[in-house]
Design a protein around this motif. Structure first.
Motif, PDB file in Angstrom:
ATOM      1  N   ALA A 177       0.837  -1.216   0.000  1.00  0.00           N
ATOM      2  CA  ALA A 177       0.000   0.000   0.000  1.00  0.00           C
ATOM      3  C   ALA A 177       0.867   1.260   0.000  1.00  0.00           C
ATOM      4  N   ASN A 178       2.015   1.209   0.672  1.00  0.00           N
ATOM      5  CA  ASN A 178       2.900   2.386   0.678  1.00  0.00           C
ATOM      6  C   ASN A 178       3.478   2.654  -0.708  1.00  0.00           C
ATOM      7  N   VAL A 179       3.769   1.597  -1.442  1.00  0.00           N
ATOM      8  CA  VAL A 179       4.260   1.792  -2.816  1.00  0.00           C
ATOM      9  C   VAL A 179       3.132   2.358  -3.689  1.00  0.00           C
ATOM     10  N   ALA A 180       1.919   1.838  -3.472  1.00  0.00           N
ATOM     11  CA  ALA A 180       0.759   2.348  -4.243  1.00  0.00           C
ATOM     12  C   ALA A 180       0.566   3.843  -3.958  1.00  0.00           C
ATOM     13  N   LEU A 181       0.721   4.237  -2.694  1.00  0.00           N
ATOM     14  CA  LEU A 181       0.566   5.647  -2.318  1.00  0.00           C
ATOM     15  C   LEU A 181       1.637   6.509  -2.996  1.00  0.00           C
ATOM     16  N   PHE A 182       2.846   5.974  -3.062  1.00  0.00           N
ATOM     17  CA  PHE A 182       3.944   6.696  -3.718  1.00  0.00           C
ATOM     18  C   PHE A 182       3.609   6.940  -5.199  1.00  0.00           C
ATOM     19  N   PHE A 183       3.176   5.883  -5.890  1.00  0.00           N
ATOM     20  CA  PHE A 183       2.818   6.055  -7.308  1.00  0.00           C
ATOM     21  C   PHE A 183       1.614   6.985  -7.466  1.00  0.00           C
ATOM     22  N   ALA A 184       0.605   6.806  -6.605  1.00  0.00           N
ATOM     23  CA  ALA A 184      -0.640   7.582  -6.756  1.00  0.00           C
ATOM     24  C   ALA A 184      -0.403   9.066  -6.529  1.00  0.00           C
ATOM     25  N   SER A 185       0.531   9.402  -5.639  1.00  0.00           N
ATOM     26  CA  SER A 185       0.711  10.818  -5.290  1.00  0.00           C
ATOM     27  C   SER A 185       1.868  11.474  -6.035  1.00  0.00           C
ATOM     28  N   PHE A 186       2.587  10.706  -6.840  1.00  0.00           N
ATOM     29  CA  PHE A 186       3.709  11.280  -7.614  1.00  0.00           C
ATOM     30  C   PHE A 186       3.104  12.067  -8.773  1.00  0.00           C
ATOM     31  N   ASP A 187       3.394  13.369  -8.864  1.00  0.00           N
ATOM     32  CA  ASP A 187       2.568  14.161  -9.774  1.00  0.00           C
ATOM     33  C   ASP A 187       3.283  14.680 -11.013  1.00  0.00           C
ATOM     34  N   SER A 188       4.272  13.934 -11.507  1.00  0.00           N
ATOM     35  CA  SER A 188       4.775  14.334 -12.827  1.00  0.00           C
ATOM     36  C   SER A 188       5.058  13.089 -13.663  1.00  0.00           C
ATOM     37  N   ASN A 189       5.216  13.338 -14.969  1.00  0.00           N
ATOM     38  CA  ASN A 189       5.490  12.228 -15.890  1.00  0.00           C
ATOM     39  C   ASN A 189       6.914  11.698 -15.782  1.00  0.00           C
ATOM     40  N   ALA A 190       7.678  12.225 -14.814  1.00  0.00           N
ATOM     41  CA  ALA A 190       9.032  11.681 -14.624  1.00  0.00           C
ATOM     42  C   ALA A 190       8.958  10.210 -14.217  1.00  0.00           C
ATOM     43  N   LEU A 191       7.888   9.850 -13.538  1.00  0.00           N
ATOM     44  CA  LEU A 191       7.757   8.468 -13.060  1.00  0.00           C
ATOM     45  C   LEU A 191       6.568   7.817 -13.753  1.00  0.00           C
ATOM     46  N   THR A 192       6.825   7.239 -14.908  1.00  0.00           N
ATOM     47  CA  THR A 192       5.748   6.542 -15.628  1.00  0.00           C
ATOM     48  C   THR A 192       6.340   5.399 -16.457  1.00  0.00           C
ATOM     49  N   GLY A 193       5.526   4.389 -16.691  1.00  0.00           N
ATOM     50  CA  GLY A 193       5.975   3.227 -17.462  1.00  0.00           C
ATOM     51  C   GLY A 193       6.941   2.351 -16.686  1.00  0.00           C
ATOM     52  N   GLN A 194       6.924   2.466 -15.349  1.00  0.00           N
ATOM     53  CA  GLN A 194       7.902   1.746 -14.514  1.00  0.00           C
ATOM     54  C   GLN A 194       7.248   0.592 -13.761  1.00  0.00           C
ATOM     55  N   SER A 195       8.099  -0.324 -13.293  1.00  0.00           N
ATOM     56  CA  SER A 195       7.610  -1.384 -12.408  1.00  0.00           C
ATOM     57  C   SER A 195       8.541  -1.448 -11.213  1.00  0.00           C
ATOM     58  N   LEU A 196       7.941  -1.503 -10.022  1.00  0.00           N
ATOM     59  CA  LEU A 196       8.745  -1.456  -8.799  1.00  0.00           C
ATOM     60  C   LEU A 196       8.517  -2.739  -8.001  1.00  0.00           C
ATOM     61  N   VAL A 197       9.611  -3.431  -7.697  1.00  0.00           N
ATOM     62  CA  VAL A 197       9.529  -4.711  -6.998  1.00  0.00           C
ATOM     63  C   VAL A 197       9.635  -4.480  -5.500  1.00  0.00           C
ATOM     64  N   VAL A 198       8.678  -5.027  -4.740  1.00  0.00           N
ATOM     65  CA  VAL A 198       8.692  -4.910  -3.279  1.00  0.00           C
ATOM     66  C   VAL A 198       8.549  -6.339  -2.740  1.00  0.00           C
ATOM     67  N   SER A 199       9.705  -6.968  -2.434  1.00  0.00           N
ATOM     68  CA  SER A 199       9.675  -8.429  -2.259  1.00  0.00           C
ATOM     69  C   SER A 199      10.728  -8.948  -1.280  1.00  0.00           C
ATOM     70  N   HIS A 200      11.233  -8.102  -0.389  1.00  0.00           N
ATOM     71  CA  HIS A 200      12.322  -8.537   0.507  1.00  0.00           C
ATOM     72  C   HIS A 200      13.492  -9.119  -0.292  1.00  0.00           C
ATOM     73  N   GLY A 201      13.749  -8.499  -1.426  1.00  0.00           N
ATOM     74  CA  GLY A 201      14.923  -8.894  -2.191  1.00  0.00           C
ATOM     75  C   GLY A 201      14.815 -10.222  -2.923  1.00  0.00           C
ATOM     76  N   TRP A 202      13.613 -10.806  -2.985  1.00  0.00           N
ATOM     77  CA  TRP A 202      13.455 -12.064  -3.741  1.00  0.00           C
ATOM     78  C   TRP A 202      13.945 -11.845  -5.167  1.00  0.00           C
ATOM     79  N   PHE A 203      13.474 -10.741  -5.768  1.00  0.00           N
ATOM     80  CA  PHE A 203      13.939 -10.411  -7.112  1.00  0.00           C
ATOM     81  C   PHE A 203      14.676  -9.087  -7.044  1.00  0.00           C
ATOM     82  N   MET A 204      15.891  -9.050  -7.571  1.00  0.00           N
ATOM     83  CA  MET A 204      16.658  -7.804  -7.600  1.00  0.00           C
ATOM     84  C   MET A 204      16.952  -7.417  -9.047  1.00  0.00           C
ATOM     85  N   GLN A 205      16.750  -6.142  -9.346  1.00  0.00           N
ATOM     86  CA  GLN A 205      17.006  -5.685 -10.714  1.00  0.00           C
ATOM     87  C   GLN A 205      18.369  -5.059 -10.817  1.00  0.00           C
TER      88      GLN A 205
END
Ligand code: NAD
Length: 260
Positions: free
Chosen positions: A232-260
């Motif tokens: 939910a905190n990641v969703a809040l970050f995306f929902a409240s980010f108000d410019s096109n600087a952050l778009t078309g991205q995917s953010l992994v929140v997984s205790h490091g199961w997957f690292m990019q």
């Protein structure tokens, strides 16, 4: 308040991750819409949020049903006004190896995750374009948007597909200030995961404890489940980010199961 008076539709919000996102957004001042299969469950979740001084409404919406999605979104616009945020979150899991998987189950899963994402995006983006305010569209992907696991062919396929959809929506929506991003959680203890623990144990011939430790959390950095609050905190970050600087991205929140 990071979402004061924003209107946010969250699908599959009567349970699990979606419910926590709705509660988090409401606490930040959003008017939240609990869109779920069952009207009573959607209303019950909305009531809980209202009891905490939030603004919420329940809407019966099967995300695979075109007219239900369109009518549900119309109902929201009439009650709360134009849509600012969509969280396309409704989903299911089906555990089966490819050789045993029925075509009906393949289509059912793809329809909920992909048709649902398309139909809700289309209905909400029309409102975001018409209002001129733009908005934020958030898809609930998974580590399975990036990684594969056995027994989850339709889920892995659908979750990879959502990243493609988000990238297209990000490109089409940019000139009208609409952003699209994907959240990719690791395992979270919700009814969706509780159901698959015994199913995986049976298919793999191991104990339920081993499913948790040796399958689900094996690759994490600390053996911990991700929580609904983390997502939910990641969703809040995306929902409240108000410019096109952050778009078309995917953010992994997984205790490091997957690292990019
Ligand atoms: P959950 O079972 O607790 O909640 C899913 C909700 O979706 C339920 O309220 C259900 O009624 C609703 N739903 C199902 N089909 C629907 C439909 N056709 N139309 C409308 N609503 C529908 O599950 P959850 O774990 O909270 O999952 C939410 C999302 O998070 C899913 O997309 C899931 O794939 C994703 N996800 C979950 C995990 C996890 O470990 N729990 C990890 C990564 C991603």
């Amino acid at each position: 308040m990071r979402l004061k008076d924003k209107v946010a539709i969250i699908t599959g919000a009567a349970s699990g991750i979606g419910k926590k996102i709705a509660e988090t957004f409401a606490a930040e001042g959003a008017r939240v819409v609990i869109a779920d299969l069952n009207q009573d469950q959607a209303d019950a979740t909305a009531k809980e949020i209202i009891a905490q001084n939030g603004q919420a409404m329940g809407v019966k919406m099967d995300v695979t049903n075109e007219s239900e999605v369109d009518k549900g979104v119309e109902q929201v616009i009439k009650t709360f006004g134009d849509i600012d945020v969509l969280v396309s979150n409704a989903g299911i899991q089906i555990i089966d190896p490819v050789d045993k998987l029925s075509f009906a189950n393949w289509k059912k899963l793809l329809s909920i995750h992909l048709d649902g994402a398309f139909l809700t995006t289309r209905a909400c983006i029309r409102s975001m374009y018409a209002s001129g305010r733009g908005g934020s569209i958030i898809y609930m992907g998974s580590v399975h948007s990036k990684e594969a696991s056995p027994l989850k062919a339709p889920y892995v396929t659908a979750k990879h597909g959502l990243i493609g959809l988000a990238k297209v929506v990000a490109k089409e929506g940019a000139s009208r200030n609409v952003r699209a991003n994907v959240i990719c959680p690791g395992f979270v203890r919700t009814p969706l995961v509780d159901k698959q623990i015994p199913e995986q144990a049976k298919e793999l011939g191991i104990s339920e404890d081993d499913v948790i430790k040796k399958v689900m959390l094996k690759e994490t950095v600390d053996g911990e489940f991700t929580t609904t609050a983390d997502v939910a905190n990641v969703a809040l970050f995306f929902a409240s980010f108000d410019s096109n600087a952050l778009t078309g991205q995917s953010l992994v929140v997984s205790h490091g199961w997957f690292m990019q």
